[in-house]
Design a protein around this motif. Structure first.
Motif, PDB file in Angstrom:
ATOM      1  N   GLU A  22       1.776  48.277 -94.358  1.00  0.00           N
ATOM      2  CA  GLU A  22       2.239  47.902 -93.026  1.00  0.00           C
ATOM      3  C   GLU A  22       1.039  47.605 -92.152  1.00  0.00           C
ATOM      4  O   GLU A  22       0.022  48.312 -92.197  1.00  0.00           O
ATOM      5  CB  GLU A  22       3.045  49.064 -92.446  1.00  0.00           C
ATOM      6  CG  GLU A  22       3.440  48.938 -90.997  1.00  0.00           C
ATOM      7  CD  GLU A  22       2.470  49.595 -90.030  1.00  0.00           C
ATOM      8  OE1 GLU A  22       2.393  49.127 -88.877  1.00  0.00           O
ATOM      9  OE2 GLU A  22       1.791  50.556 -90.431  1.00  0.00           O
TER      10      GLU A  22
ATOM     11  N   TYR B 235      15.719  45.630 -96.328  1.00  0.00           N
ATOM     12  CA  TYR B 235      14.966  45.454 -95.078  1.00  0.00           C
ATOM     13  C   TYR B 235      15.458  44.197 -94.357  1.00  0.00           C
ATOM     14  O   TYR B 235      15.675  44.200 -93.142  1.00  0.00           O
ATOM     15  CB  TYR B 235      13.458  45.360 -95.394  1.00  0.00           C
ATOM     16  CG  TYR B 235      12.609  45.333 -94.149  1.00  0.00           C
ATOM     17  CD1 TYR B 235      12.340  46.504 -93.442  1.00  0.00           C
ATOM     18  CD2 TYR B 235      12.092  44.131 -93.661  1.00  0.00           C
ATOM     19  CE1 TYR B 235      11.582  46.475 -92.280  1.00  0.00           C
ATOM     20  CE2 TYR B 235      11.326  44.102 -92.503  1.00  0.00           C
ATOM     21  CZ  TYR B 235      11.075  45.279 -91.819  1.00  0.00           C
ATOM     22  OH  TYR B 235      10.323  45.255 -90.668  1.00  0.00           O
TER      23      TYR B 235
ATOM     24  N   LYS C  71       4.301  44.984 -89.144  1.00  0.00           N
ATOM     25  CA  LYS C  71       4.820  44.007 -90.123  1.00  0.00           C
ATOM     26  C   LYS C  71       4.595  44.534 -91.537  1.00  0.00           C
ATOM     27  O   LYS C  71       3.558  45.140 -91.813  1.00  0.00           O
ATOM     28  CB  LYS C  71       4.101  42.667 -89.970  1.00  0.00           C
ATOM     29  CG  LYS C  71       4.453  41.940 -88.680  1.00  0.00           C
ATOM     30  CD  LYS C  71       3.848  40.549 -88.656  1.00  0.00           C
ATOM     31  CE  LYS C  71       4.173  39.874 -87.326  1.00  0.00           C
ATOM     32  NZ  LYS C  71       3.567  38.548 -87.210  1.00  0.00           N
ATOM     33  N   LEU C  72       5.569  44.269 -92.397  1.00  0.00           N
ATOM     34  CA  LEU C  72       5.459  44.753 -93.770  1.00  0.00           C
ATOM     35  C   LEU C  72       4.898  43.686 -94.692  1.00  0.00           C
ATOM     36  O   LEU C  72       5.229  42.500 -94.586  1.00  0.00           O
ATOM     37  CB  LEU C  72       6.821  45.212 -94.279  1.00  0.00           C
ATOM     38  CG  LEU C  72       7.401  46.453 -93.598  1.00  0.00           C
ATOM     39  CD1 LEU C  72       8.727  46.853 -94.228  1.00  0.00           C
ATOM     40  CD2 LEU C  72       6.415  47.629 -93.649  1.00  0.00           C
TER      41      LEU C  72
ATOM     42  N   TRP D 170      17.569  43.949 -90.820  1.00  0.00           N
ATOM     43  CA  TRP D 170      17.084  43.035 -89.761  1.00  0.00           C
ATOM     44  C   TRP D 170      18.256  42.201 -89.231  1.00  0.00           C
ATOM     45  O   TRP D 170      18.377  41.933 -88.042  1.00  0.00           O
ATOM     46  CB  TRP D 170      15.995  42.132 -90.362  1.00  0.00           C
ATOM     47  CG  TRP D 170      15.397  41.121 -89.455  1.00  0.00           C
ATOM     48  CD1 TRP D 170      16.037  40.034 -88.904  1.00  0.00           C
ATOM     49  CD2 TRP D 170      14.052  41.070 -88.969  1.00  0.00           C
ATOM     50  NE1 TRP D 170      15.168  39.319 -88.129  1.00  0.00           N
ATOM     51  CE2 TRP D 170      13.940  39.936 -88.150  1.00  0.00           C
ATOM     52  CE3 TRP D 170      12.917  41.870 -89.169  1.00  0.00           C
ATOM     53  CZ2 TRP D 170      12.760  39.568 -87.526  1.00  0.00           C
ATOM     54  CZ3 TRP D 170      11.734  41.503 -88.546  1.00  0.00           C
ATOM     55  CH2 TRP D 170      11.666  40.368 -87.733  1.00  0.00           C
TER      56      TRP D 170
ATOM     57  N   ASP E 114       7.164  37.006 -90.076  1.00  0.00           N
ATOM     58  CA  ASP E 114       7.624  38.352 -89.720  1.00  0.00           C
ATOM     59  C   ASP E 114       7.345  39.349 -90.838  1.00  0.00           C
ATOM     60  O   ASP E 114       7.208  40.547 -90.604  1.00  0.00           O
ATOM     61  CB  ASP E 114       9.140  38.338 -89.471  1.00  0.00           C
ATOM     62  CG  ASP E 114       9.519  37.417 -88.328  1.00  0.00           C
ATOM     63  OD1 ASP E 114       9.003  37.612 -87.224  1.00  0.00           O
ATOM     64  OD2 ASP E 114      10.319  36.481 -88.552  1.00  0.00           O
ATOM     65  N   ILE E 115       7.366  38.848 -92.048  1.00  0.00           N
ATOM     66  CA  ILE E 115       7.221  39.694 -93.238  1.00  0.00           C
ATOM     67  C   ILE E 115       6.395  38.860 -94.222  1.00  0.00           C
ATOM     68  O   ILE E 115       6.488  37.624 -94.210  1.00  0.00           O
ATOM     69  CB  ILE E 115       8.613  39.976 -93.885  1.00  0.00           C
ATOM     70  CG1 ILE E 115       9.551  40.668 -92.888  1.00  0.00           C
ATOM     71  CG2 ILE E 115       8.494  40.773 -95.174  1.00  0.00           C
ATOM     72  CD1 ILE E 115      11.022  40.683 -93.326  1.00  0.00           C
TER      73      ILE E 115
ATOM     74  N   VAL F 192      12.997  44.768-100.625  1.00  0.00           N
ATOM     75  CA  VAL F 192      12.930  43.742 -99.570  1.00  0.00           C
ATOM     76  C   VAL F 192      14.327  43.415 -99.037  1.00  0.00           C
ATOM     77  O   VAL F 192      14.540  43.289 -97.841  1.00  0.00           O
ATOM     78  CB  VAL F 192      12.238  42.445-100.061  1.00  0.00           C
ATOM     79  CG1 VAL F 192      11.982  41.523 -98.877  1.00  0.00           C
ATOM     80  CG2 VAL F 192      10.934  42.749-100.795  1.00  0.00           C
TER      81      VAL F 192
ATOM     82  N   CYS G 159       3.698  48.318-101.052  1.00  0.00           N
ATOM     83  CA  CYS G 159       4.076  47.904 -99.707  1.00  0.00           C
ATOM     84  C   CYS G 159       3.070  48.494 -98.729  1.00  0.00           C
ATOM     85  O   CYS G 159       2.666  49.650 -98.865  1.00  0.00           O
ATOM     86  CB  CYS G 159       5.485  48.392 -99.396  1.00  0.00           C
ATOM     87  SG  CYS G 159       6.111  47.768 -97.829  1.00  0.00           S
TER      88      CYS G 159
ATOM     89  N   ILE H 188       9.847  34.797 -93.741  1.00  0.00           N
ATOM     90  CA  ILE H 188       9.083  35.540 -94.748  1.00  0.00           C
ATOM     91  C   ILE H 188       8.085  34.604 -95.431  1.00  0.00           C
ATOM     92  O   ILE H 188       8.475  33.593 -96.025  1.00  0.00           O
ATOM     93  CB  ILE H 188      10.033  36.160 -95.799  1.00  0.00           C
ATOM     94  CG1 ILE H 188      11.115  36.983 -95.079  1.00  0.00           C
ATOM     95  CG2 ILE H 188       9.245  37.006 -96.787  1.00  0.00           C
ATOM     96  CD1 ILE H 188      12.041  37.737 -95.985  1.00  0.00           C
TER      97      ILE H 188
END
Ligand SMILES: Nc1nc2c(c(=O)[nH]1)N[C@H]1C(S)=C(S)[C@@H](COP(=O)(O)OP(=O)(O)OC[C@H]3O[C@@H](n4cnc5c(N)ncnc54)[C@H](O)[C@@H]3O)O[C@H]1N2
Ligand code: MOO
Ligand SMILES: [Mg+2]
Length: 429
Positions: free
Chosen positions: A297, A324, A301-302, A328, A253-254, A321, A295, A188
């Motif tokens: 996208e 999420y 990916k967020l 994952w 990834d985020i 978060v 948020c 992240i």
């Protein structure tokens, strides 16, 4: 004209985030490095535990039948034919009126079916050998830890998606996992935004504050089970922020940003989402603090745009978060766990938005009470250090009073919950 945003229910916002849920790939780590990681496969016993009948005491293994008539008035003597410590197996078989001296953890010798503790016998060493005298009878199976009594081969023990704690690590070692399959932690990216931000090692100067959110989020990411990449904090400069966010989106990834999501002149996140061509999931939630939590996208990916206000930022992370991340990591219980507690204070003013007030649990005569900690403002940082729960005061037309029963979200809990907290609007339907 200032943009008018339509607030979304907390539950709807969580659902939007969860539409993009993913499971991390399986990664293999050594047993030494598995603490706090999340199991990618269920843990199943691949052998009986204990793997053999063993002695739970230091004593003598014998045949219960031989002690049938033993009593204080009728002490019986048995011949000691061998002695074994844990890790050793006797080659002898215990026969009529015989015993083997055995230490805790050693395998029960053939022929014997019970163990008498050292303290309960008298031992005599004679030239022809050692004898023990026993003054009580034993039952067959007495003082034996039986093979498989702890767990049997094939028993499911731990689900996948559970965080490895000391007990689970013991199981992994028991079943010979020198390497452990865990879920890859999402990486992240964190970008703190704001021209007012100083690094922790910088001296305060007028108008500036130190960046606390960046470090706080890093710590929340670690507590949730993910990993982070820190980017230098960015002053309120649209182009620079855009470039850094694009780079971070490629590398991570985020992405989490803090600050710059409201409607102010230098709040650039809304414009950056547009420039990126990202799909905006929400930018206003019916909650306090954290109403500006956003948020978006982009290519699956967020990008979480958390508030700059420390308490709003903290709560935005925990509500949106954390689940999420935990999903994952294949957790079936990704949400914060809720318990109920009795309010110790009045919150008489009604609020149309649901409030998440930083609180501390107090136990009185075994009952859970809760009281707020510190100033209940979104910009407050100190109360975060004292809070162990978030007190939920659902939005509506009434206030809350001392003695009311409310729900609390536990911040330090690892067990989690299958479902998120839901506003009354949803629970009634
Ligand atoms: N006219 C309006 N003003 C504001 C509204 C609104 O609806 N209309 N919403 C308010 C709410 S609610 C919040 S929350 C804040 C959100 O602000 P931003 O997310 O845009 O954050 P900033 O403006 O950048 O900063 C807010 C506040 O937080 C401090 N901050 C920022 N970053 C950090 C950090 N890394 N560490 C510690 N503190 C940080 C910053 O200095 C500000 O004091 O907007 C309201 N305004
Ligand atoms: O987003 Mo704000 O936290 O409600 O003060
Ligand atoms: Mg702002």
């Amino acid at each position: 004209m200032v943009e008018r945003r339509k607030p979304m229910w907390v539950k709807d916002a969580i659902d939007y985030v969860m539409q993009y849920k993913k499971h991390g790939e399986i990664e293999i780590v050594s047993l030494d490095d598995c603490d706090g990681r999340f199991l990618a496969e269920p843990l199943v016993a691949d052998h009986d535990v204990p793997p053999f009948n063993r002695s739970p005491y230091d004593g003598f293994a014998l045949r219960a039948v031989d002690t049938k008539n033993a009593s204080r008035d009728n002490p019986l003597s048995l011949k000691v034919i061998d002695e074994i410590g844990a890790g050793h197996v006797s080659e002898f078989e215990v026969g009529h009126m015989e015993a083997i001296r055995i230490m805790t953890g050693a395998q029960i010798p053939k022929g014997s079916d019970s163990v008498v503790m050292l303290e309960l016998v008298k031992e005599e060493k004679r030239s022809e050998g050692t004898l023990i005298t026993i003054k009580r009878s034993l039952k067959e199976g007495e003082n034996i830890s039986f093979q498989g009594e702890d767990t049997k081969k094939g028993n499911p023990l731990i689900d996948r998606g559970v965080a490895i704690n000391p007990g689970i690590k013991a199981l992994l070692a028991t079943f010979g996992y020198s390497n452990v399959k865990v879920s890859r932690r999402p990486l992240i990216g964190i970008i703190a935004t704001g021209s007012e931000l100083l690094n922790p090692d910088e001296e305060l100067v007028p108008g500036k504050i130190r960046n606390s959110n960046g470090y706080m989020i890093e710590s929340q990411i670690l507590r949730a089970g993910a990993q982070y990449k820190r980017y230098a904090s960015i002053s309120d400069n649209l182009d620079k922020l855009y470039e850094t966010i694009k780079l971070a989106l490629d590398e991570c990834d985020i992405l989490i940003t803090t600050g710059g999501v409201s409607v102010g002149d230098y709040d650039y996140l809304p414009e950056i989402y547009r420039r990126l061509g990202a799909n905006l999931l929400f930018n206003k939630i019916a909650m306090r603090p954290g109403s500006v939590t956003s948020c978006a996208e982009k290519d699956g990916k967020l990008l979480f745009g958390l508030s700059g206000n420390p308490s709003a930022c903290y709560i935005g992370f925990e509500l949106f978060v954390r689940p999420y991340i935990r999903t994952w990591l294949c957790s079936e219980r990704p949400y914060l766990r809720t318990i109920s507690g009795t309010l110790k204070n009045d919150f008489s003013k009604p609020n149309p938005f649901s409030r998440f007030v930083r609180g501390k649990i107090v136990y009185e005569n075994g009952n859970v009470f809760v009281e707020p900690v510190g100033l209940d403002k979104s910009g407050v940082v100190t109360s975060l250090a004292w809070a162990d729960c978030l007190m939920i005061l659902p939005g509506g037309t009434r206030g809350y009073m001392n003695g009311d029963q409310i729900e609390l979200l536990l911040l330090e809990d690892q067990q989690g919950s299958e479902k998120p907290w839901v506003e009354a609007k949803f629970s009634k339907s």
